[in-house]
Every structure is written in C-alpha cells, then in structure tokens.
Design an enzyme around this catalytic site. Sequence first.
Site, PDB file in Angstrom:
ATOM      1  N   HIS A  57       4.575   1.641  -5.781  1.00  0.00           N
ATOM      2  CA  HIS A  57       4.813   2.166  -4.418  1.00  0.00           C
ATOM      3  C   HIS A  57       5.755   3.383  -4.537  1.00  0.00           C
ATOM      4  O   HIS A  57       6.902   3.342  -4.094  1.00  0.00           O
ATOM      5  CB  HIS A  57       5.426   1.060  -3.547  1.00  0.00           C
ATOM      6  CG  HIS A  57       5.418   1.351  -2.076  1.00  0.00           C
ATOM      7  ND1 HIS A  57       4.815   2.461  -1.522  1.00  0.00           N
ATOM      8  CD2 HIS A  57       5.956   0.664  -1.018  1.00  0.00           C
ATOM      9  CE1 HIS A  57       4.981   2.435  -0.209  1.00  0.00           C
ATOM     10  NE2 HIS A  57       5.670   1.377   0.115  1.00  0.00           N
ATOM     11  N   ARG A 117      11.492   7.708   4.753  1.00  0.00           N
ATOM     12  CA  ARG A 117      10.071   7.798   4.385  1.00  0.00           C
ATOM     13  C   ARG A 117       9.475   9.065   4.996  1.00  0.00           C
ATOM     14  O   ARG A 117       8.691   9.767   4.360  1.00  0.00           O
ATOM     15  CB  ARG A 117       9.307   6.565   4.902  1.00  0.00           C
ATOM     16  CG  ARG A 117       9.676   5.249   4.232  1.00  0.00           C
ATOM     17  CD  ARG A 117       9.252   5.222   2.780  1.00  0.00           C
ATOM     18  NE  ARG A 117       7.836   5.456   2.601  1.00  0.00           N
ATOM     19  CZ  ARG A 117       6.884   4.528   2.750  1.00  0.00           C
ATOM     20  NH1 ARG A 117       7.205   3.288   3.033  1.00  0.00           N
ATOM     21  NH2 ARG A 117       5.612   4.845   2.548  1.00  0.00           N
ATOM     22  N   ASP A 167      12.760  -7.327  -2.207  1.00  0.00           N
ATOM     23  CA  ASP A 167      11.514  -7.159  -1.465  1.00  0.00           C
ATOM     24  C   ASP A 167      10.985  -8.570  -1.173  1.00  0.00           C
ATOM     25  O   ASP A 167      11.506  -9.555  -1.720  1.00  0.00           O
ATOM     26  CB  ASP A 167      10.522  -6.342  -2.328  1.00  0.00           C
ATOM     27  CG  ASP A 167       9.250  -5.946  -1.589  1.00  0.00           C
ATOM     28  OD1 ASP A 167       9.200  -6.090  -0.355  1.00  0.00           O
ATOM     29  OD2 ASP A 167       8.293  -5.492  -2.259  1.00  0.00           O
ATOM     30  N   GLN A 192       7.888   5.029  -1.539  1.00  0.00           N
ATOM     31  CA  GLN A 192       9.083   4.295  -1.120  1.00  0.00           C
ATOM     32  C   GLN A 192      10.285   4.672  -1.991  1.00  0.00           C
ATOM     33  O   GLN A 192      11.413   4.759  -1.517  1.00  0.00           O
ATOM     34  CB  GLN A 192       8.820   2.786  -1.212  1.00  0.00           C
ATOM     35  CG  GLN A 192       9.970   1.944  -0.718  1.00  0.00           C
ATOM     36  CD  GLN A 192      10.202   2.074   0.775  1.00  0.00           C
ATOM     37  OE1 GLN A 192       9.285   1.907   1.560  1.00  0.00           O
ATOM     38  NE2 GLN A 192      11.429   2.382   1.179  1.00  0.00           N
ATOM     39  N   CYS A 204      12.561  -2.296   1.156  1.00  0.00           N
ATOM     40  CA  CYS A 204      11.555  -1.367   1.677  1.00  0.00           C
ATOM     41  C   CYS A 204      11.053  -1.765   3.059  1.00  0.00           C
ATOM     42  O   CYS A 204      10.514  -0.929   3.777  1.00  0.00           O
ATOM     43  CB  CYS A 204      10.404  -1.223   0.683  1.00  0.00           C
ATOM     44  SG  CYS A 204       9.455  -2.740   0.446  1.00  0.00           S
ATOM     45  N   ARG A 253      -3.715   3.575   0.522  1.00  0.00           N
ATOM     46  CA  ARG A 253      -3.042   2.281   0.321  1.00  0.00           C
ATOM     47  C   ARG A 253      -4.129   1.268   0.029  1.00  0.00           C
ATOM     48  O   ARG A 253      -5.009   1.025   0.858  1.00  0.00           O
ATOM     49  CB  ARG A 253      -2.242   1.878   1.562  1.00  0.00           C
ATOM     50  CG  ARG A 253      -1.777   0.435   1.497  1.00  0.00           C
ATOM     51  CD  ARG A 253      -0.761   0.088   2.554  1.00  0.00           C
ATOM     52  NE  ARG A 253       0.540   0.653   2.235  1.00  0.00           N
ATOM     53  CZ  ARG A 253       1.692   0.252   2.772  1.00  0.00           C
ATOM     54  NH1 ARG A 253       1.701  -0.707   3.665  1.00  0.00           N
ATOM     55  NH2 ARG A 253       2.829   0.815   2.433  1.00  0.00           N
TER      56      ARG A 253
HETATM   57  N1  NVA Z   1       5.685  -5.582  -2.125  1.00  0.00           N
HETATM   58  C1  NVA Z   1       5.280  -5.424  -0.742  1.00  0.00           C
HETATM   59  C2  NVA Z   1       5.735  -4.083  -0.227  1.00  0.00           C
HETATM   60  C3  NVA Z   1       5.390  -3.818   1.213  1.00  0.00           C
HETATM   61  C4  NVA Z   1       5.783  -2.442   1.668  1.00  0.00           C
HETATM   62  C5  NVA Z   1       3.770  -5.548  -0.641  1.00  0.00           C
HETATM   63  O1  NVA Z   1       3.070  -5.033  -1.520  1.00  0.00           O
HETATM   64  O2  NVA Z   1       3.295  -6.185   0.297  1.00  0.00           O
HETATM   65  N1   CP Z   2       7.800  -0.094   3.258  1.00  0.00           N
HETATM   66  C1   CP Z   2       6.545   0.099   3.654  1.00  0.00           C
HETATM   67  O1   CP Z   2       5.730   0.661   2.935  1.00  0.00           O
HETATM   68  O2   CP Z   2       6.276  -0.349   4.918  1.00  0.00           O
HETATM   69  P1   CP Z   2       4.846  -0.467   5.608  1.00  0.00           P
HETATM   70  O3   CP Z   2       4.096  -1.570   4.912  1.00  0.00           O
HETATM   71  O4   CP Z   2       5.166  -0.800   7.042  1.00  0.00           O
HETATM   72  O5   CP Z   2       4.121   0.838   5.482  1.00  0.00           O
END
Ligand code: NVA
Ligand code: CP
Length: 302
Positions: free
Chosen positions: A129, A285, A217, A132, A257, A102
């Site tokens: 992502h 997930r 989101d 997800q 998500c 990540r």
């Molecule tokens: N769009 C959000 C998703 C978090 C799971 C981010 O990138 O922070």
């Molecule tokens: N939806 C998701 O990826 O959640 P986290 O940021 O908690 O991993």
Amino acid sequence: MRHFLTLQDLAPEELNWLIQRAIELKQIQKRGEVYEPLKNRVLGMIFEKSSTRTRVSFEAGMAQLGGHAIFLSPRDTQLGRGEPVEDSARVLSRMVDVVMIRTFDHEMIETFAAYSQVPVINALTDDFHPCQLLADIQTYVEHRGSIQGKTVAWIGDGNNMCQSYINAACQFDFKLRIATPEGFEPSQFLVDEAGDRVELIRDPKDAVKGADLIVTDVWASMGQEDEQEQRMRKFSDYQVSREMLDLANPDVLFMHCLPAHRGEEVSEDLLDDPRAVVWDEAENRLHAQKALLEFLLCQEDS
Ligand code: NVA
Ligand code: CP
C-alpha cells in the site's frame, strides 16, 4: 513513463522530493490558491475492494489540480465480467492519462502496468500500500522532521501495510522493528532484502522500547473476513494502547492507516491520545497523492 507499484519504483531522492512537494501543495491548498497543472487530464480509478480515503483523496485531488477522475467498479465494467487485464489496460490507457488500481493480487497491477501506455498507481494490493506510506512519512516529517535514522515499531499483522513499511525503511533509511504473532510475519524475502534495517521481534513490548513511531493496522484485511474470529484470538496480545506508547520514546507518534477497529488492534481511547496523529495522516493522503500525480504527469511535460 513511470509507474508507482511499490515505493521501490522511485529513488530515495525522488521520494524525499515528493514528501516536500506534498507539504508545499498542502500549504497552497490551505492558502486557497488555485493550482491546476492537470487541466484536461483524466485519472481512471479501478476499485476491486472498498475504500473511503483512497477514493475521496484521489478524486478530490484530481479536481483540485484541474483534472477529472472516473470511478470504475468491477460491478459495472467489463473487467468485472472477465475481460482480460491486458486488454483493459490497452483500452483504458488510450483514453485516460493515469490509472489507479486497488485490487487483490499484486500481479494484476504488474500485468496492467506492462500493457499500459500511461502511469499506473498502486492504491493497495494484498501485498503493498505505497500511497499510504507517502502520507505516513509526510505526517512524520511535519510533526517531527526527517525520519532518517529513527526507529519505527510495527505491531500486529505482517500485511500489505507492514510490507510497505519494510520498503519505506530501505528507501527513507530508518530502523523497523516488526512484532507479529507466530505465522503472521511479512514476506521473508522482503525482510532478508532489507538487511539490518528490519528486525523481527516477537514481544510487542520489546519492539516499542525506544521507538519514535508506532504503527498498526487491522488484524483481518480486506479479503480475510473469514479469518476474523481466529485472528482475534491469535492477535489478542498485540493491541496497541496508551500504556504501550508509554514504553516508547517520550515524543513517540502513533499512526494507523484507518479504518480502525477500537477494542481490537487499538484500545478504545488510543485514537484520542495526543500522540496519535491519525487524522493528519488521513488528510495527507490528499496532499501526498497530489504530489504523486503531479510528479507522474508533469515530468513528461517538462
Ligand atoms: N491492511 C488493510 C488496509 C486497509 C487500508 C487492508 O488491506 O484491508
Ligand atoms: N487507508 C486507506 O487506504 O483507507 P481506505 O480503505 O478508506 O481507502
């Protein structure tokens, strides 16, 4: 050896197989059966951004499959002190069987994958992502059957989740309507590539008409904290509420998500609406990624 950097790394048949397998693995888990095909296998988890769901689902998933996971934070690895991505990839992939990352720049995971001897999984970048999406599609299929030919409305920011929905529209063959404020559209390249499967619509109320699934989101993603205030103003017409769901098909589902900001991108009460399936989505997930890990690690055994 296969990587999973975007949904486009797997063929549509493979993705559909994975969704069915996730549903099966969920049943195995619920029956309390022990299934450990990944005994002695190790997952390295590089997190350069925060996480609850992704970390716990990958770590629990590896444990349930008989393997092990190692959490690696930039605060205490040499990667965080500037050791090149190429070198980190060469070293880590000699020790673990699969790596999950990540991070911010999507290019970082592409570079890592290019130098890795083992499969690399995208656990969120600024651009995509895909894990997800596996959970989201599994959740739709469990509640409503195949998503092929359905209409999905994306409301809000044209962010990493939105862009993975564009990929999903192509791979799972559904129509995607995207409603964002001006200046927050997803990549035009991705939109063009998707052809008539994707449509940009400015007004969220128009976008949700006749939709089978509505998704949103957060308005400011991780790394955009400085823009939070300005985004709150620009996105104010894009809050998803029960009233907005009423404009869609009667059997519409709502997904997010998570984490969600009540009173911002979703109304205070939306997650309690029976049409919201966000807790199933979060649980999936675990099951979807177990299917992914099994797919990436066990096909080389067979
Ligand atoms: N769009 C959000 C998703 C978090 C799971 C981010 O990138 O922070
Ligand atoms: N939806 C998701 O990826 O959640 P986290 O940021 O908690 O991993």
